[in-house]
Scaffold this motif. Structure first.
Motif, PDB file in Angstrom:
ATOM      1  N   PRO A  66      27.739  -1.728 116.569  1.00  0.00           N
ATOM      2  CA  PRO A  66      26.445  -1.154 115.985  1.00  0.00           C
ATOM      3  C   PRO A  66      25.754  -2.412 115.357  1.00  0.00           C
ATOM      4  O   PRO A  66      26.116  -3.153 114.753  1.00  0.00           O
ATOM      5  CB  PRO A  66      26.839  -0.126 114.714  1.00  0.00           C
ATOM      6  CG  PRO A  66      28.304   0.147 115.066  1.00  0.00           C
ATOM      7  CD  PRO A  66      28.925  -0.774 115.957  1.00  0.00           C
ATOM      8  N   GLN A  67      24.447  -2.595 115.813  1.00  0.00           N
ATOM      9  CA  GLN A  67      23.580  -3.672 115.418  1.00  0.00           C
ATOM     10  C   GLN A  67      23.184  -3.167 113.771  1.00  0.00           C
ATOM     11  O   GLN A  67      22.807  -4.255 113.116  1.00  0.00           O
ATOM     12  CB  GLN A  67      22.560  -3.744 116.229  1.00  0.00           C
ATOM     13  CG  GLN A  67      23.103  -4.316 117.554  1.00  0.00           C
ATOM     14  CD  GLN A  67      23.700  -5.847 117.674  1.00  0.00           C
ATOM     15  OE1 GLN A  67      23.295  -6.643 117.126  1.00  0.00           O
ATOM     16  NE2 GLN A  67      24.945  -5.472 117.863  1.00  0.00           N
ATOM     17  N   THR A  68      23.083  -2.159 113.598  1.00  0.00           N
ATOM     18  CA  THR A  68      22.581  -1.491 112.369  1.00  0.00           C
ATOM     19  C   THR A  68      23.609  -0.441 111.789  1.00  0.00           C
ATOM     20  O   THR A  68      24.433  -0.054 112.460  1.00  0.00           O
ATOM     21  CB  THR A  68      21.121  -0.994 112.198  1.00  0.00           C
ATOM     22  OG1 THR A  68      21.136   0.173 113.114  1.00  0.00           O
ATOM     23  CG2 THR A  68      20.292  -2.195 112.511  1.00  0.00           C
ATOM     24  N   ALA A  69      23.570  -0.205 110.425  1.00  0.00           N
ATOM     25  CA  ALA A  69      24.526   0.789 109.937  1.00  0.00           C
ATOM     26  C   ALA A  69      23.574   1.912 109.229  1.00  0.00           C
ATOM     27  O   ALA A  69      22.851   1.631 108.300  1.00  0.00           O
ATOM     28  CB  ALA A  69      25.511   0.216 108.977  1.00  0.00           C
ATOM     29  N   ALA A 164      27.064   8.945 113.798  1.00  0.00           N
ATOM     30  CA  ALA A 164      26.627   7.766 112.814  1.00  0.00           C
ATOM     31  C   ALA A 164      27.329   6.382 113.193  1.00  0.00           C
ATOM     32  O   ALA A 164      28.305   6.355 113.224  1.00  0.00           O
ATOM     33  CB  ALA A 164      26.708   8.425 111.253  1.00  0.00           C
ATOM     34  N   SER A 165      26.451   5.406 112.908  1.00  0.00           N
ATOM     35  CA  SER A 165      26.961   3.913 112.871  1.00  0.00           C
ATOM     36  C   SER A 165      27.439   3.817 111.500  1.00  0.00           C
ATOM     37  O   SER A 165      26.502   3.707 110.353  1.00  0.00           O
ATOM     38  CB  SER A 165      25.836   3.053 113.259  1.00  0.00           C
ATOM     39  OG  SER A 165      24.605   3.319 112.520  1.00  0.00           O
ATOM     40  N   VAL A 166      28.659   3.235 111.216  1.00  0.00           N
ATOM     41  CA  VAL A 166      29.267   3.152 109.924  1.00  0.00           C
ATOM     42  C   VAL A 166      29.572   1.561 109.800  1.00  0.00           C
ATOM     43  O   VAL A 166      30.142   0.872 110.745  1.00  0.00           O
ATOM     44  CB  VAL A 166      30.623   3.927 109.901  1.00  0.00           C
ATOM     45  CG1 VAL A 166      30.996   3.899 108.587  1.00  0.00           C
ATOM     46  CG2 VAL A 166      30.119   5.518 110.260  1.00  0.00           C
ATOM     47  N   GLU A 167      29.199   1.147 108.617  1.00  0.00           N
ATOM     48  CA  GLU A 167      29.836  -0.204 108.230  1.00  0.00           C
ATOM     49  C   GLU A 167      30.661   0.072 106.898  1.00  0.00           C
ATOM     50  O   GLU A 167      30.479   0.623 105.796  1.00  0.00           O
ATOM     51  CB  GLU A 167      28.695  -0.953 107.907  1.00  0.00           C
ATOM     52  CG  GLU A 167      29.056  -2.434 107.040  1.00  0.00           C
ATOM     53  CD  GLU A 167      27.981  -3.400 106.834  1.00  0.00           C
ATOM     54  OE1 GLU A 167      27.088  -3.628 107.820  1.00  0.00           O
ATOM     55  OE2 GLU A 167      27.612  -3.348 105.717  1.00  0.00           O
ATOM     56  N   VAL A 168      31.877  -0.458 106.944  1.00  0.00           N
ATOM     57  CA  VAL A 168      32.883  -0.216 105.799  1.00  0.00           C
ATOM     58  C   VAL A 168      33.214  -1.897 105.326  1.00  0.00           C
ATOM     59  O   VAL A 168      33.716  -2.508 106.039  1.00  0.00           O
ATOM     60  CB  VAL A 168      34.151   0.303 106.192  1.00  0.00           C
ATOM     61  CG1 VAL A 168      34.983   0.687 104.574  1.00  0.00           C
ATOM     62  CG2 VAL A 168      33.653   1.788 106.564  1.00  0.00           C
ATOM     63  N   VAL A 169      32.986  -2.116 104.119  1.00  0.00           N
ATOM     64  CA  VAL A 169      33.395  -3.652 103.554  1.00  0.00           C
ATOM     65  C   VAL A 169      34.495  -2.982 102.812  1.00  0.00           C
ATOM     66  O   VAL A 169      34.627  -2.457 101.733  1.00  0.00           O
ATOM     67  CB  VAL A 169      32.373  -4.126 103.044  1.00  0.00           C
ATOM     68  CG1 VAL A 169      32.857  -5.353 102.245  1.00  0.00           C
ATOM     69  CG2 VAL A 169      31.045  -4.669 103.607  1.00  0.00           C
TER      70      VAL A 169
END
Length: 280
Positions: A66-69, A164-169
């Motif tokens: 994903p390029q965006t989240a 959904a595009s997901v980002e997890v830190v």
């Protein structure tokens, strides 16, 4: 070939070196040598190696990172403590019980199966869908720990829209000692887009994310005293477990779960259990 485990925690651990000989059938002679291996807790060596891992990134093997989240999460991952149950002797600080948590939530095992409760819409009393997206009480995650290191017990989940595009830190903490945690997600592969030491900087670190050829995995080590960032598409409906792969940390509560909602197409919906599914 020599191999040594990597371990940053405290306590007893088998640091035996594994050895093997690779011999070719056409070889007329062989040479035996003993390379110098890094120490068992060589965090910098591990980090320098994992940062070099890349996807193949070709037309045959496209990288669908994903390029965006659409959804962004910041999870603290680490140890803590909880009150010692009555009539027990606990070995944690000041007689407390060792615990582990994600965003200070130590996951309590549910009274019924999460997937069954979700599918049949009987979540009441089994779980809640209010898992915090960010730490409720921010602190210096890799610095001096806060005075209160008690965790909260609960069965809280995160709900994600389909695809959904997901980002997890995932940010490691120094509470009761900084160490690496191998985090595994069921049901998905994800892309490791960044990692570093110290506290994650939301203003500058995302600018250095690799969104071209990041490595694709289903388990990633949260660096000792550092953070790692992953991205994936929530395209697999159901209830999915995320947990530390150290059994003792798993048993202490370093785990949580995601609910991925159905999509619009029949192939994007969670199927019912089979009619012959054995009952407990």
């Amino acid at each position: 070939m020599l191999a040594r485990p990597y371990f940053t925690g405290q306590g007893t651990f088998d640091n035996t070196t594994g050895a093997g000989i690779l011999e070719y059938e056409t070889s007329s002679n062989s040479t035996t040598f003993t390379p110098t291996l890094p120490p068992i807790d060589a965090t910098n060596v591990v980090a320098n190696f994992t940062r070099k891992l890349r996807s193949l990134a070709s037309s045959q093997f496209p990288v669908n990172v994903p390029q965006t989240a659409d959804k962004k999460f910041f999870f603290t991952v680490g140890l803590g403590n909880s009150p010692c149950p009555k009539n027990q002797t606990c070995q944690g600080p000041n007689g407390t019980k060792f615990s582990a948590s994600v965003n200070n939530i130590s996951m309590a095992l549910p009274s019924s199966a999460l997937l069954q409760s979700y599918f049949f819409k009987k979540s009441n009393g089994v779980y809640t869908s209010d898992f915090p997206s960010f730490p409720l009480h921010p602190f210096n995650y890799t610095g001096t720990p806060p005075n209160n290191t008690l965790v909260v017990n609960g069965t809280k989940l995160v709900v994600l829209p389909f695809n959904a595009s997901v980002e997890v830190v995932m940010q490691g903490t120094s509470i009761l000692g900084a160490e690496s945690h191998p985090l595994h997600i069921h049901g998905f592969n994800f892309y490791v887009v960044g990692e570093g030491f110290g506290n994650f900087d939301p203003n500058n670190d995302p600018k250095k994310f690799n969104l071209v050829d990041p490595v694709e995995r289903n388990t990633v080590g949260v660096p000792s005293g550092g953070w790692v960032a992953i991205r994936f598409y929530a395209d697999n409906p159901g209830v999915w477990f995320m947990h530390c792969h150290f059994d003792v940390h798993l048993s202490w509560g370093l785990r949580m779960a995601w609910i991925v909602l159905d999509g619009t197409l029949p192939s994007q919906k969670l199927p019912p259990p089979p009619s012959d599914l054995p009952k407990c």
